[in-house]
Design a protein around this motif. Structure first.
Motif, PDB file in Angstrom:
ATOM      1  N   SER A  32      22.595  -6.201 -11.223  1.00 34.76           N
ATOM      2  CA  SER A  32      21.833  -7.281 -12.240  1.00 34.76           C
ATOM      3  C   SER A  32      20.473  -6.550 -12.301  1.00 34.76           C
ATOM      4  N   LEU A  33      20.204  -6.572 -11.645  1.00 36.41           N
ATOM      5  CA  LEU A  33      18.415  -6.155 -10.976  1.00 36.41           C
ATOM      6  C   LEU A  33      18.284  -5.579 -11.723  1.00 36.41           C
ATOM      7  N   GLN A  34      19.269  -4.290 -11.049  1.00 35.56           N
ATOM      8  CA  GLN A  34      19.297  -2.870 -11.800  1.00 35.56           C
ATOM      9  C   GLN A  34      19.281  -2.470 -13.223  1.00 35.56           C
ATOM     10  N   THR A  35      19.666  -3.730 -14.206  1.00 36.60           N
ATOM     11  CA  THR A  35      20.039  -3.332 -15.496  1.00 36.60           C
ATOM     12  C   THR A  35      18.928  -3.532 -16.172  1.00 36.60           C
ATOM     13  N   LEU A  36      18.547  -4.849 -15.796  1.00 36.13           N
ATOM     14  CA  LEU A  36      16.879  -5.739 -15.902  1.00 36.13           C
ATOM     15  C   LEU A  36      15.627  -4.893 -15.632  1.00 36.13           C
ATOM     16  N   GLU A  37      15.732  -4.316 -15.012  1.00 38.33           N
ATOM     17  CA  GLU A  37      14.506  -2.827 -14.159  1.00 38.33           C
ATOM     18  C   GLU A  37      14.949  -1.182 -15.365  1.00 38.33           C
ATOM     19  N   GLY A  38      15.938  -1.594 -16.062  1.00 40.74           N
ATOM     20  CA  GLY A  38      16.085  -0.550 -16.761  1.00 40.74           C
ATOM     21  C   GLY A  38      15.934  -0.682 -18.176  1.00 40.74           C
ATOM     22  N   SER A  39      15.939  -2.488 -18.452  1.00 35.67           N
ATOM     23  CA  SER A  39      14.622  -2.894 -20.047  1.00 35.67           C
ATOM     24  C   SER A  39      13.639  -2.337 -19.803  1.00 35.67           C
ATOM     25  N   TYR A  40      13.124  -3.241 -18.919  1.00 36.87           N
ATOM     26  CA  TYR A  40      12.201  -3.684 -18.253  1.00 36.87           C
ATOM     27  C   TYR A  40      10.947  -3.292 -17.076  1.00 36.87           C
ATOM     28  N   SER A  41      10.818  -1.631 -16.813  1.00 34.81           N
ATOM     29  CA  SER A  41      10.684  -0.921 -16.323  1.00 34.81           C
ATOM     30  C   SER A  41       9.732  -1.667 -15.683  1.00 34.81           C
ATOM     31  N   GLY A  42       8.301  -1.499 -16.309  1.00 36.06           N
ATOM     32  CA  GLY A  42       7.078  -1.813 -16.216  1.00 36.06           C
ATOM     33  C   GLY A  42       6.721  -3.243 -16.045  1.00 36.06           C
TER      34      GLY A  42
END
Length: 104
Positions: free
Chosen positions: A85-95
């Motif tokens: 779940s956290l990696q999915t969020l990072e994929g969209s908001y890596s900044g």
């Protein structure tokens, strides 16, 4: 930025440490912080209800730390789902969220 530090060996997630604030939007409007908070509070609740006493849990303002006790499949499944779940969020908001994984 939200920093997620994962410590794992070849087969298990040993620790998950989440700290910081995304700074994506003003306080109360930050979708990244809200997403991370929802994922992590849900995780803490799931461990408490489904795999009680399999992990050491700590939560203070802006910082969550989870240390698993080795060998519990329930805890490992919950930790793996949380990381996805956290990696999915990072994929969209890596900044605004950064995940580092350290193998030991």
């Amino acid at each position: 930025m939200v920093h997620v530090a994962v410590t794992r060996d070849a087969q298990e997630i040993l620790e998950l440490d989440v700290c910081g604030h995304a700074g994506q939007a003003p306080h109360g409007e930050d979708l990244v912080c809200a997403g991370v908070s929802s994922i992590m509070v849900g995780m803490l609740n799931a461990i408490d209800q489904l795999a009680n006493e399999t992990c050491e849990l700590s939560m203070v303002e802006g910082h969550i730390h989870i240390r698993s006790k080795e060998g519990d499949a329930r805890a490992q499944l919950l930790l793996a789902a949380t990381l996805i779940s956290l990696q999915t969020l990072e994929g969209s908001y890596s900044g605004y969220i950064q995940i580092t994984v350290q193998e030991v």
